[in-house]
Design a protein around this motif. Structure first.
Motif, PDB file in Angstrom:
ATOM      1  N   ILE A 114     -28.395 -35.081  37.625  1.00 20.94           N
ATOM      2  CA  ILE A 114     -28.604 -36.328  36.881  1.00 20.94           C
ATOM      3  C   ILE A 114     -27.558 -37.367  37.270  1.00 20.94           C
ATOM      4  N   VAL A 115     -26.310 -36.918  37.417  1.00 20.73           N
ATOM      5  CA  VAL A 115     -25.249 -37.833  37.859  1.00 20.73           C
ATOM      6  C   VAL A 115     -25.548 -38.335  39.277  1.00 20.73           C
ATOM      7  N   LYS A 116     -25.962 -37.421  40.147  1.00 17.28           N
ATOM      8  CA  LYS A 116     -26.172 -37.771  41.563  1.00 17.28           C
ATOM      9  C   LYS A 116     -27.349 -38.730  41.750  1.00 17.28           C
ATOM     10  N   THR A 117     -28.444 -38.491  41.015  1.00 18.56           N
ATOM     11  CA  THR A 117     -29.674 -39.263  41.222  1.00 18.56           C
ATOM     12  C   THR A 117     -29.763 -40.503  40.343  1.00 18.56           C
ATOM     13  N   GLY A 118     -29.003 -40.511  39.225  1.00 16.23           N
ATOM     14  CA  GLY A 118     -29.128 -41.611  38.277  1.00 16.23           C
ATOM     15  C   GLY A 118     -30.403 -41.547  37.452  1.00 16.23           C
ATOM     16  N   ARG A 119     -31.142 -40.433  37.535  1.00 14.44           N
ATOM     17  CA  ARG A 119     -32.358 -40.260  36.730  1.00 14.44           C
ATOM     18  C   ARG A 119     -32.073 -39.288  35.589  1.00 14.44           C
ATOM     19  N   SER A 120     -32.675 -39.538  34.424  1.00 11.55           N
ATOM     20  CA  SER A 120     -32.437 -38.680  33.256  1.00 11.55           C
ATOM     21  C   SER A 120     -33.764 -38.233  32.658  1.00 11.55           C
ATOM     22  N   PRO A 121     -34.356 -37.158  33.167  1.00 11.71           N
ATOM     23  CA  PRO A 121     -35.604 -36.678  32.571  1.00 11.71           C
ATOM     24  C   PRO A 121     -35.388 -36.220  31.130  1.00 11.71           C
ATOM     25  N   THR A 122     -36.447 -36.281  30.343  1.00 11.29           N
ATOM     26  CA  THR A 122     -36.430 -35.695  29.003  1.00 11.29           C
ATOM     27  C   THR A 122     -36.321 -34.179  29.151  1.00 11.29           C
ATOM     28  N   LEU A 123     -35.399 -33.564  28.418  1.00  9.18           N
ATOM     29  CA  LEU A 123     -35.127 -32.136  28.596  1.00  9.18           C
ATOM     30  C   LEU A 123     -35.481 -31.329  27.342  1.00  9.18           C
ATOM     31  N   PHE A 124     -36.180 -30.222  27.578  1.00  9.27           N
ATOM     32  CA  PHE A 124     -36.505 -29.256  26.530  1.00  9.27           C
ATOM     33  C   PHE A 124     -35.840 -27.929  26.875  1.00  9.27           C
ATOM     34  N   VAL A 125     -35.269 -27.259  25.886  1.00 11.84           N
ATOM     35  CA  VAL A 125     -34.829 -25.879  26.074  1.00 11.84           C
ATOM     36  C   VAL A 125     -36.022 -24.961  25.823  1.00 11.84           C
ATOM     37  N   GLN A 126     -36.315 -24.095  26.793  1.00 10.99           N
ATOM     38  CA  GLN A 126     -37.355 -23.092  26.593  1.00 10.99           C
ATOM     39  C   GLN A 126     -36.760 -21.908  25.849  1.00 10.99           C
ATOM     40  N   VAL A 127     -37.375 -21.561  24.724  1.00 15.18           N
ATOM     41  CA  VAL A 127     -36.931 -20.437  23.897  1.00 15.18           C
ATOM     42  C   VAL A 127     -37.886 -19.265  24.112  1.00 15.18           C
ATOM     43  N   ASN A 128     -37.344 -18.092  24.383  1.00 17.30           N
ATOM     44  CA  ASN A 128     -38.161 -16.880  24.505  1.00 17.30           C
ATOM     45  C   ASN A 128     -38.469 -16.401  23.086  1.00 17.30           C
ATOM     46  N   ILE A 129     -39.463 -17.041  22.499  1.00 22.62           N
ATOM     47  CA  ILE A 129     -39.690 -16.962  21.054  1.00 22.62           C
ATOM     48  C   ILE A 129     -40.160 -15.573  20.621  1.00 22.62           C
ATOM     49  N   GLY A 130     -40.793 -14.821  21.554  1.00 21.07           N
ATOM     50  CA  GLY A 130     -41.262 -13.473  21.217  1.00 21.07           C
ATOM     51  C   GLY A 130     -40.365 -12.382  21.762  1.00 21.07           C
ATOM     52  N   ASP A 131     -39.198 -12.773  22.288  1.00 24.36           N
ATOM     53  CA  ASP A 131     -38.232 -11.816  22.846  1.00 24.36           C
ATOM     54  C   ASP A 131     -38.912 -10.890  23.856  1.00 24.36           C
ATOM     55  N   GLU A 132     -39.635 -11.498  24.818  1.00 29.88           N
ATOM     56  CA  GLU A 132     -40.375 -10.726  25.820  1.00 29.88           C
ATOM     57  C   GLU A 132     -39.576 -10.668  27.123  1.00 29.88           C
TER      58      GLU A 132
END
Length: 219
Positions: A114-132
């Protein structure tokens, strides 16, 4: 069924689910999951008015989307599949949102990109919701620490994403993800696919990831 009719049907189903939950359907972003589908299959949906698309792999998106986006500069592109740290810079350059942040090494790679490109995508944390064990995603117990790592690296996490276990009722998993998002003051929830997006909308999804209901069976 033609693409424009499939799109209208999915939008109508989102609107009905939102109404049940007393939500505004405009608060739900429909991501058309175009993985494995060629530009010829994507163009009819663009012509029908769809503007948000999702891909699973950086390499596949690099092959398909530069030409499509040159023709349609208002397209928004989301990465919904696992991301290798060594592809972080390519992903930041190409995508407007990344749904699969799941480990400290990837947080650090994204922060550098992000620092290098100057672009800031919207970020989501993926949660392993079923502990698989076979699925990507951060364990529920590790979520607070990962969010802390992201904050320390200067990353703004906007929301959470999950893929519930395939053969179980998804509602409890969606409800848990919504609670985790509330607990951590995160506004966005990426949850729900072709088989369960209506349930996800009733439980607070802000982004639904729909492939086969829009494109038919995958190639």
């Amino acid at each position: 069924m033609p693409a424009h009719e499939r799109l209208a049907e999915v939008r109508e189903r989102i609107a009905r689910a939102a109404k049940v939950a007393r939500r505004d359907s405009a608060d739900v972003t429909l991501i058309a999951i175009s993985k494995t589908h060629p530009p010829a299959a994507i163009e009819p949906l663009i012509e029908a008015g769809q503007r948000v698309f999702g891909e699973n792999r950086v390499q596949e998106a690099e092959a398909k989307w530069p030409a499509l986006r040159a023709a349609h500069p208002d397209i928004e592109l989301h990465l919904v599949g696992q991301l290798q740290s060594n592809k972080a810079e390519d992903a930041v350059r190409l995508f407007d949102a990344i749904h699969s942040v799941d480990r400290p090494s990837l947080v650090e790679a994204l922060a550098r990109a992000i620092v290098k490109t100057g672009r800031s995508p919207t970020l989501f944390v993926q949660v392993n919701i079923g502990d698989e064990p076979q699925k990507g995603g951060c364990a529920v117990a590790d979520l607070p620490a990962l969010l802390g790592v992201a904050r320390a690296a200067g990353l703004s996490i906007a929301g959470l994403m999950c893929v519930p276990p395939a053969d179980l009722e998804p509602a409890p998993y969606f409800a848990l993800l919504a609670k985790l998002a509330r607990d951590h003051s995160l506004a966005l929830l990426s949850m729900g696919m072709s088989g369960d997006f209506e349930t996800a909308v009733t439980l607070g999804a802000t982004h639904v990831r729909v492939g086969s209901a829009l494109f038919g069976s995958r190639a």
